[in-house]
Design an enzyme around this catalytic site. Structure first.
Site, PDB file in Angstrom:
ATOM      1  N   GLU A 283       9.659  35.239  32.842  1.00 37.55           N
ATOM      2  CA  GLU A 283       9.909  34.021  33.226  1.00 37.55           C
ATOM      3  C   GLU A 283      10.168  33.558  34.603  1.00 37.55           C
ATOM      4  OE1 GLU A 283      13.827  33.803  31.379  1.00 37.55           O
ATOM      5  OE2 GLU A 283      13.322  34.265  29.300  1.00 37.55           O
TER       6      GLU A 283
ATOM      7  N   GLU B  39      10.861  36.902  23.410  1.00 37.66           N
ATOM      8  CA  GLU B  39      12.336  36.869  23.508  1.00 37.66           C
ATOM      9  C   GLU B  39      13.003  35.767  22.434  1.00 37.66           C
ATOM     10  OE1 GLU B  39      14.583  36.505  27.121  1.00 37.66           O
ATOM     11  OE2 GLU B  39      13.349  37.928  28.025  1.00 37.66           O
TER      12      GLU B  39
END
Ligand code: IFM
Length: 452
Positions: free
Chosen positions: A177, A356
């Site tokens: 991320e 995720e």
């Protein structure tokens, strides 16, 4: 109805995933390991950030977390018992190269070496991520990701890890991320290192991507048979109203949050009009950088949690009664399926792994020692159904990793939100699989589940 969807007599449908579909879970170093000074580990920016009163909602830190550093054998045994195929974890740079650059700390690498062996002997594929936000503090003292040198230091650290683990690890992920690293850490300041400057955030974003590209070169050289991956989070955006102002805001936020990292990685460059809109002079981009950043990857890790609404005056609030998790994020599974098709249409993606997906819920329904987290179970099931639908439409998704294996340190929120399918009792450190973990395990054993 396709061959992987079978209607049952009770009006529900059984979804079956393709053979070899990967079922597993994910965590990250700072959120679960604890042991902040053991075996030569140095402080990361998160150790420093947590030490400032007011930064973390409950005043906590990562000193103990889930004590995974000392309990990894028990934790791997639990994953084995649950029958998981894969485990995504991250490596703490501060354990491997405590000064950020220079000497490699063999004792720190030993931990990941043991973890990988333990996983492999349990039949679980290790998916290590090189950077999940815990930058060595010593590098931050020299500018952190705003300093171009950090990208080169990241490549050197990656090489040390690949030298040690490259004979067993089959997929190396560079960054987790990068949007959150740059935005929350350098623009908004709600994550370490806590800066609040758009200029710093833009510089950090480019150096993170450069770090990805440079580290990728070392992975290719040191582990030619391993796959190269990056994990990007996507948050689909919709305008709060139909006004011109809200639509313009949505456009630029979408480009800053959802295109800024994936477009360059897939060779499309930075979104030019949004770069102009935020006033980026692009002075950090040097000759050859964009080629390094866009070198082919083998796998895109996709993290998805929710969608958001953009309003020009920042006034939007979810209407009362909107389903949401304990952090106020809307529960909206169809946005996930739509996103996966969008990614596949826009980019030449070789393969996607859901790295995720999960949600924090209250977990307050207990039946003796069982945690009956039906709301989390529903979230996972409905989002996996979206994954199934996307696969049916030809999106190349190889697996799904639930976030997270454990309740853990949720950054600025501390230990309040519980994302785990396994509860961690922070007094005793006992691990208790919740109903969602048992459902996920059972579904994995059948490579599918019923949905009504
Ligand atoms: O806990 C985080 C994780 O570290 C990165 N992705 C989002 C999760 C939930 O906020």
């Amino acid at each position: 109805m396709s061959s992987s969807e079978i209607a049952s007599s009770e009006g529900s449908t059984r979804l079956t995933f393709p053979d070899g579909f990967i079922w597993g879970s994910a965590t990250s170093s700072f959120q679960i390991e604890g042991a902040p000074t053991t075996d030569g580990k140095s402080p990361s920016i998160w150790d420093t950030y947590c030490s400032v009163p007011g930064n973390i909602k409950d005043g906590s830190n990562g000193d103990v977390a889930c004590d995974h550093y000392n309990r990894y054998v028990e934790d791997v045994a639990l994953m084995r018992q649950l029958g998981f195929d894969a485990y995504r974890f991250s490596i703490a740079w501060t354990r491997v190269v405590p000064d950020g650059v220079g000497a490699v700390n063999s004792a720190g690498l030993d931990f990941y070496d043991r973890l990988v062996d333990e996983l492999l002997s349990a039949g679980i594929q290790p998916f290590p991520t090189m950077y999940h936000w815990d930058l060595p503090q010593s590098l931050e003292d020299n500018g952190g990701w705003v300093n171009r040198d950090t990208a080169y230091a990241f490549a050197d650290y990656t090489e040390a890890v690949v030298d040690r683990l490259g004979d067993r690890v089959k997929t190396f992920t560079t960054l987790n991320e990068p949007f959150v690293s740059a935005n929350h850490g350098y623009v908004v300041g709600e994550h370490a290192p806590g800066h609040t400057s758009m200029e710093m955030g833009l510089a950090a974003s480019h150096h993170l991507l450069l770090g990805h590209g440079l580290a990728g070169e070392r992975i290719r050289a040191g582990a030619p048979d391993a796959r190269l991956a990056i994990v990007i989070n996507f948050t689909p955006l919709e305008p709060a109203t139909d006004s011109e102002a809200d639509r313009v805001e949505t456009y630029h936020r979408n480009h800053l949050e959802n295109h800024w990292y994936s477009d360059p990685v897939f060779g499309l460059g930075y979104p030019e009009d949004t770069a102009d809109h935020v006033g980026w002079d692009r002075s950090e981009i040097q000759d050859g950088d964009m080629e390094i950043i866009s070198a082919p990857i083998d796998l895109l890790g996709v993290n998805f949690y929710t969608r958001e609404f953009a309003s020009a005056d920042d006034s939007f609030e979810l209407p009362e009664g909107t389903p949401q998790n304990t952090m106020g994020w809307e529960l909206h599974p169809p946005s996930f399926g739509k996103l996966l098709r969008w990614i596949n249409d826009r980019y030449d993606v070789p393969s996607i792994l859901i790295t995720e997906n999960g949600c924090p819920m209250p977990d307050n329904i207990r039946d003796e020692n069982r945690i009956v987290d039906d709301d989390r179970l529903d979230y996972i099931r409905s989002h996996m159904a979206q994954v199934h639908g996307a696969i049916e439409d030809g999106v190349p998704i190889e697996g799904y990793l639930v976030w997270s294996l454990f309740d853990n340190f949720e950054w600025a929120w501390g230990y309040g939100p519980t994302f785990g399918i396994v509860e961690v009792n922070y007094e005793t450190l006992e691990r208790i699989p919740k109903k969602s973990a048992l459902w996920f395990s059972e579904s994995k054993s059948q490579n599918g589940f019923e949905i009504s």
